[in-house]
Design an enzyme around this catalytic site. Structure first.
Site, PDB file in Angstrom:
ATOM      1  N   ASN A 209       0.844  -1.193   0.000  1.00 22.16           N
ATOM      2  CA  ASN A 209       0.000   0.000   0.000  1.00 22.16           C
ATOM      3  C   ASN A 209       0.880   1.243   0.000  1.00 22.16           C
ATOM      4  O   ASN A 209       2.106   1.138  -0.021  1.00 22.16           O
ATOM      5  CB  ASN A 209      -0.972  -0.022   1.187  1.00 22.16           C
ATOM      6  CG  ASN A 209      -0.241  -0.021   2.510  1.00 22.16           C
ATOM      7  OD1 ASN A 209       0.392   0.951   2.870  1.00 22.16           O
ATOM      8  ND2 ASN A 209      -0.310  -1.141   3.222  1.00 22.16           N
ATOM      9  N   ALA A 274       0.288   1.950  11.478  1.00 24.90           N
ATOM     10  CA  ALA A 274       0.673   1.207  10.270  1.00 24.90           C
ATOM     11  C   ALA A 274      -0.543   0.905   9.404  1.00 24.90           C
ATOM     12  O   ALA A 274      -1.655   0.755   9.895  1.00 24.90           O
ATOM     13  CB  ALA A 274       1.354  -0.101  10.665  1.00 24.90           C
ATOM     14  N   ASP A 278      -5.118  -6.311   4.915  1.00 20.16           N
ATOM     15  CA  ASP A 278      -6.177  -7.157   5.468  1.00 20.16           C
ATOM     16  C   ASP A 278      -6.105  -8.579   4.909  1.00 20.16           C
ATOM     17  O   ASP A 278      -6.586  -9.514   5.525  1.00 20.16           O
ATOM     18  CB  ASP A 278      -7.552  -6.548   5.140  1.00 20.16           C
ATOM     19  CG  ASP A 278      -7.792  -5.272   5.943  1.00 20.16           C
ATOM     20  OD1 ASP A 278      -7.425  -5.260   7.135  1.00 20.16           O
ATOM     21  OD2 ASP A 278      -8.311  -4.296   5.382  1.00 20.16           O
ATOM     22  N   LYS A 288       9.711 -17.088  -9.458  1.00 24.48           N
ATOM     23  CA  LYS A 288       8.997 -15.966 -10.073  1.00 24.48           C
ATOM     24  C   LYS A 288       7.849 -16.486 -10.957  1.00 24.48           C
ATOM     25  O   LYS A 288       8.069 -17.384 -11.776  1.00 24.48           O
ATOM     26  CB  LYS A 288       9.994 -15.159 -10.918  1.00 24.48           C
ATOM     27  CG  LYS A 288       9.398 -13.929 -11.525  1.00 24.48           C
ATOM     28  CD  LYS A 288      10.438 -13.173 -12.325  1.00 24.48           C
ATOM     29  CE  LYS A 288       9.754 -12.094 -13.140  1.00 24.48           C
ATOM     30  NZ  LYS A 288      10.606 -11.575 -14.197  1.00 24.48           N
ATOM     31  N   PRO A 304      -4.606 -11.661  10.309  1.00 18.14           N
ATOM     32  CA  PRO A 304      -5.209 -11.343  11.612  1.00 18.14           C
ATOM     33  C   PRO A 304      -5.386  -9.841  11.746  1.00 18.14           C
ATOM     34  O   PRO A 304      -4.566  -9.075  11.219  1.00 18.14           O
ATOM     35  CB  PRO A 304      -4.178 -11.858  12.624  1.00 18.14           C
ATOM     36  CG  PRO A 304      -2.919 -12.041  11.863  1.00 18.14           C
ATOM     37  CD  PRO A 304      -3.273 -12.240  10.416  1.00 18.14           C
ATOM     38  N   LYS A 336     -15.153   1.485  13.706  1.00 18.07           N
ATOM     39  CA  LYS A 336     -13.870   0.806  14.012  1.00 18.07           C
ATOM     40  C   LYS A 336     -13.517   0.973  15.482  1.00 18.07           C
ATOM     41  O   LYS A 336     -12.996   0.055  16.118  1.00 18.07           O
ATOM     42  CB  LYS A 336     -12.746   1.379  13.144  1.00 18.07           C
ATOM     43  CG  LYS A 336     -12.672   0.698  11.789  1.00 18.07           C
ATOM     44  CD  LYS A 336     -11.535   1.177  10.918  1.00 18.07           C
ATOM     45  CE  LYS A 336     -11.762   0.597   9.522  1.00 18.07           C
ATOM     46  NZ  LYS A 336     -11.070   1.291   8.463  1.00 18.07           N
TER      47      LYS A 336
HETATM   48  O1  PMT Z   1       2.574   6.298   6.489  1.00 25.92           O
HETATM   49  P1  PMT Z   1       2.088   7.619   5.922  1.00 25.92           P
HETATM   50  O2  PMT Z   1       2.421   7.788   4.460  1.00 25.92           O
HETATM   51  O3  PMT Z   1       2.536   8.782   6.765  1.00 25.92           O
HETATM   52  O4  PMT Z   1       0.498   7.609   5.979  1.00 25.92           O
HETATM   53  C1  PMT Z   1      -0.172   7.605   7.185  1.00 25.92           C
HETATM   54  C2  PMT Z   1      -1.386   6.641   7.182  1.00 25.92           C
HETATM   55  C3  PMT Z   1      -2.422   7.160   6.207  1.00 25.92           C
HETATM   56  C4  PMT Z   1      -0.924   5.235   6.788  1.00 25.92           C
HETATM   57  C5  PMT Z   1      -1.929   6.617   8.664  1.00 25.92           C
HETATM   58  O5  PMT Z   1      -2.221   7.920   9.028  1.00 25.92           O
HETATM   59  C6  PMT Z   1      -3.168   5.723   8.772  1.00 25.92           C
HETATM   60  O6  PMT Z   1      -4.278   6.139   8.536  1.00 25.92           O
HETATM   61  N1  PMT Z   1      -2.914   4.444   9.196  1.00 25.92           N
HETATM   62  C7  PMT Z   1      -3.920   3.417   9.285  1.00 25.92           C
HETATM   63  C8  PMT Z   1      -4.070   2.733   7.951  1.00 25.92           C
HETATM   64  C9  PMT Z   1      -5.021   1.578   7.987  1.00 25.92           C
HETATM   65  O7  PMT Z   1      -4.608   0.476   7.793  1.00 25.92           O
HETATM   66  O8  PMT Z   1      -6.229   1.852   8.339  1.00 25.92           O
HETATM   67  P2  PMT Z   1      -7.440   0.767   8.449  1.00 25.92           P
HETATM   68  O9  PMT Z   1      -8.637   1.619   8.562  1.00 25.92           O
HETATM   69  O10 PMT Z   1      -7.344  -0.221   7.349  1.00 25.92           O
HETATM   70  O11 PMT Z   1      -7.134   0.009   9.802  1.00 25.92           O
HETATM   71  C10 PMT Z   1      -7.679   0.442  11.050  1.00 25.92           C
HETATM   72  C11 PMT Z   1      -6.709   0.170  12.169  1.00 25.92           C
HETATM   73  O12 PMT Z   1      -6.541  -1.244  12.335  1.00 25.92           O
HETATM   74  C12 PMT Z   1      -5.330   0.761  11.970  1.00 25.92           C
HETATM   75  O13 PMT Z   1      -4.873   1.247  13.216  1.00 25.92           O
HETATM   76  C13 PMT Z   1      -4.516  -0.453  11.519  1.00 25.92           C
HETATM   77  O14 PMT Z   1      -3.146  -0.321  11.935  1.00 25.92           O
HETATM   78  C14 PMT Z   1      -5.184  -1.597  12.226  1.00 25.92           C
HETATM   79  N2  PMT Z   1      -5.125  -2.891  11.515  1.00 25.92           N
HETATM   80  C15 PMT Z   1      -5.709  -3.011  10.285  1.00 25.92           C
HETATM   81  C16 PMT Z   1      -5.684  -4.232   9.660  1.00 25.92           C
HETATM   82  C17 PMT Z   1      -5.089  -5.328  10.296  1.00 25.92           C
HETATM   83  N3  PMT Z   1      -5.035  -6.520   9.728  1.00 25.92           N
HETATM   84  N4  PMT Z   1      -4.526  -5.165  11.505  1.00 25.92           N
HETATM   85  C18 PMT Z   1      -4.545  -3.963  12.126  1.00 25.92           C
HETATM   86  O15 PMT Z   1      -4.023  -3.830  13.244  1.00 25.92           O
END
Ligand code: PMT
Length: 401
Positions: A209, A274, A278, A288, A304, A336
């Site tokens: 991503n 981070a 998903d 490859k 997870p 969330k």
């Molecule tokens: O890194 P930069 O370029 O500075 O950009 C910053 C950012 C946009 C990446 C950051 O500000 C941000 O929004 N990070 C969360 C990105 C994300 O994965 O969001 P989500 O809505 O998909 O996930 C929600 C939360 O669950 C997040 O805290 C994520 O870390 C967590 N998560 C998601 C999926 C997963 N399998 N495990 C998780 O822990």
């Protein structure tokens, strides 16, 4: 306010050098032990005697003068002080710091110093806006050097614009704020995740991503500045590790999951900035994958949800999540927050200009389970990070004096 703090003031050769006298005097009055190192250029603008008198300490200028004690003087000074402030900082010293040139006493101390460094740039506005100076400032910022100012206004060369050194009172306030903040979270353990995970398809390809890691790295820096023992669990990025932060490098969501769960029990705060995949490819081909001229089907299996797992496991920890959204920002983020049982959720509209993935700035809303909501204006990511840190300190019951 600065009692017991040892500060080295570096003075370089610009007309604002005379303002160093007021800075040294103010730092001393606030209780700091002040040392001064001057470049030869600075001595053309202000006499070392003035700064020696105000600091009540010898002033260092020459690299090879007779040492005052039996140790390597510049290394001894770099190790003795708690912070270095270069004021005024000319374009020349900023350039030397950016590339690591050590050709006089001050630049050598700066290269040897492992303590926080502050610079108060002072120069003609054309020099300040030159791409070389801007690039040098960016490099220094990325190494956690704190840039104070500059201010705008009338300049000694007769023009108007930015490049004037900030007023001594503001420069000193910055140091006071830093030392106040730096004690705020002492003894607390903080884990921050950053960057975008990479899920391998074969030895040369992965699903990824657009996360640069900037937001997470800025958060780690902000916590470290406040004295917290800070660990970054980082997916691949080009960013340097912020000063004093421990980095654990991971590549995939599964690796991040294992690293975070291992660290979690001893943490007081976990911030999950981070961007975690998903899904991951079910198969990671050992060779490859060859082009076949037909559609390629890749089966994805769920990773997870690390944050949701932490939400179930947490005992004493303050848990903070992010939500990167492209639509229905607040509703999706609130959902969330509830599902993942976090104490604060940072809603990030990643479709906005200058916000989200890859940008230097971000605009976010902070949501809390009690319904509180704070909408922050667009700010650079370090400012956002410091704001989040202060809110999280509040959740821990720690407030700034
Ligand atoms: O890194 P930069 O370029 O500075 O950009 C910053 C950012 C946009 C990446 C950051 O500000 C941000 O929004 N990070 C969360 C990105 C994300 O994965 O969001 P989500 O809505 O998909 O996930 C929600 C939360 O669950 C997040 O805290 C994520 O870390 C967590 N998560 C998601 C999926 C997963 N399998 N495990 C998780 O822990």
């Amino acid at each position: 306010m600065l009692h017991g703090r040892k500060i080295l003031v570096g003075v370089t050769g610009g007309i604002a050098a005379y303002k160093a006298a007021e800075i040294v005097s103010r730092l001393g009055k606030l209780g700091a032990e002040v040392h001064v190192a001057m470049t030869k250029g600075a001595t053309e603008f202000i006499a070392p005697l003035t700064l020696r008198t105000l600091s009540a300490n010898p002033v260092s200028v020459e690299m090879f003068e007779e040492p005052k004690r039996w140790n390597v003087e510049h290394i001894a000074l770099a190790e003795h002080v708690d912070a270095v402030l270069v004021a005024p900082a000319t374009a020349n010293i900023l350039a030397k710091m950016a590339v690591g040139i050590a050709d006089d006493f001050l630049s050598t101390v700066l290269l040897a110093a492992k303590v926080p460094i502050f610079v108060a740039p002072a120069m003609n506005h054309a020099m300040y806006h030159h791409p070389a100076t801007q690039k040098n400032l960016e490099i220094l910022r990325s190494r956690s050097v704190k840039i104070i100012g500059p201010a705008a206004g009338f300049q000694a060369c007769g023009t108007n614009g930015d490049g004037r050194m900030s007023e001594p009172v503001e420069v000193v306030e910055e140091l006071v704020r830093f030392f106040t903040d730096s004690a705020m979270l002492q003894g607390k353990k903080v884990l921050v995740t950053a960057g975008g995970t990479q899920e391998p398809l074969d030895p040369v390809r992965y699903l990824g991503n657009r996360s640069s890691g900037r937001m997470g790295y800025a958060i780690a820096q902000a916590f470290r500045e406040a004295g917290a023992e800070t660990t970054l669990v980082s997916a691949p990025t080009e960013l340097p590790v912020p000063y004093g932060v421990k980095r654990i490098s991971v590549m995939t969501a599964l690796e991040m999951h294992d690293a975070v769960l291992e660290e979690f029990p001893q943490m007081d705060v976990v911030v999950k900035a981070a961007a975690v995949a998903d899904y991951r490819p079910k198969e990671n081909a050992t060779q490859k994958i060859k082009k076949q001229g037909t559609s390629l089907w890749v089966e994805l299996v769920p990773n997870p949800d690390i944050l949701a797992e932490l939400g179930k496991m947490k005992t004493k920890q303050i848990l903070v999540g992010f939500a990167a959204e492209t639509e229905n920002l607040i509703n999706n983020a609130q959902d969330k927050m509830r599902r993942k049982n976090v104490d604060m959720l940072v809603a990030n509209d990643v479709t906005r200009q200058g916000s989200g993935f890859g940008s230097l700035t971000n605009s976010v809303s902070l949501l809390f389970p009690d319904g509180r909501r704070i909408d922050l204006p667009q700010m650079n990511k370090l400012e956002v990070a410091r704001y989040l840190r202060n809110e999280i300190a509040g959740l821990l019951g720690v407030t700034k004096e």
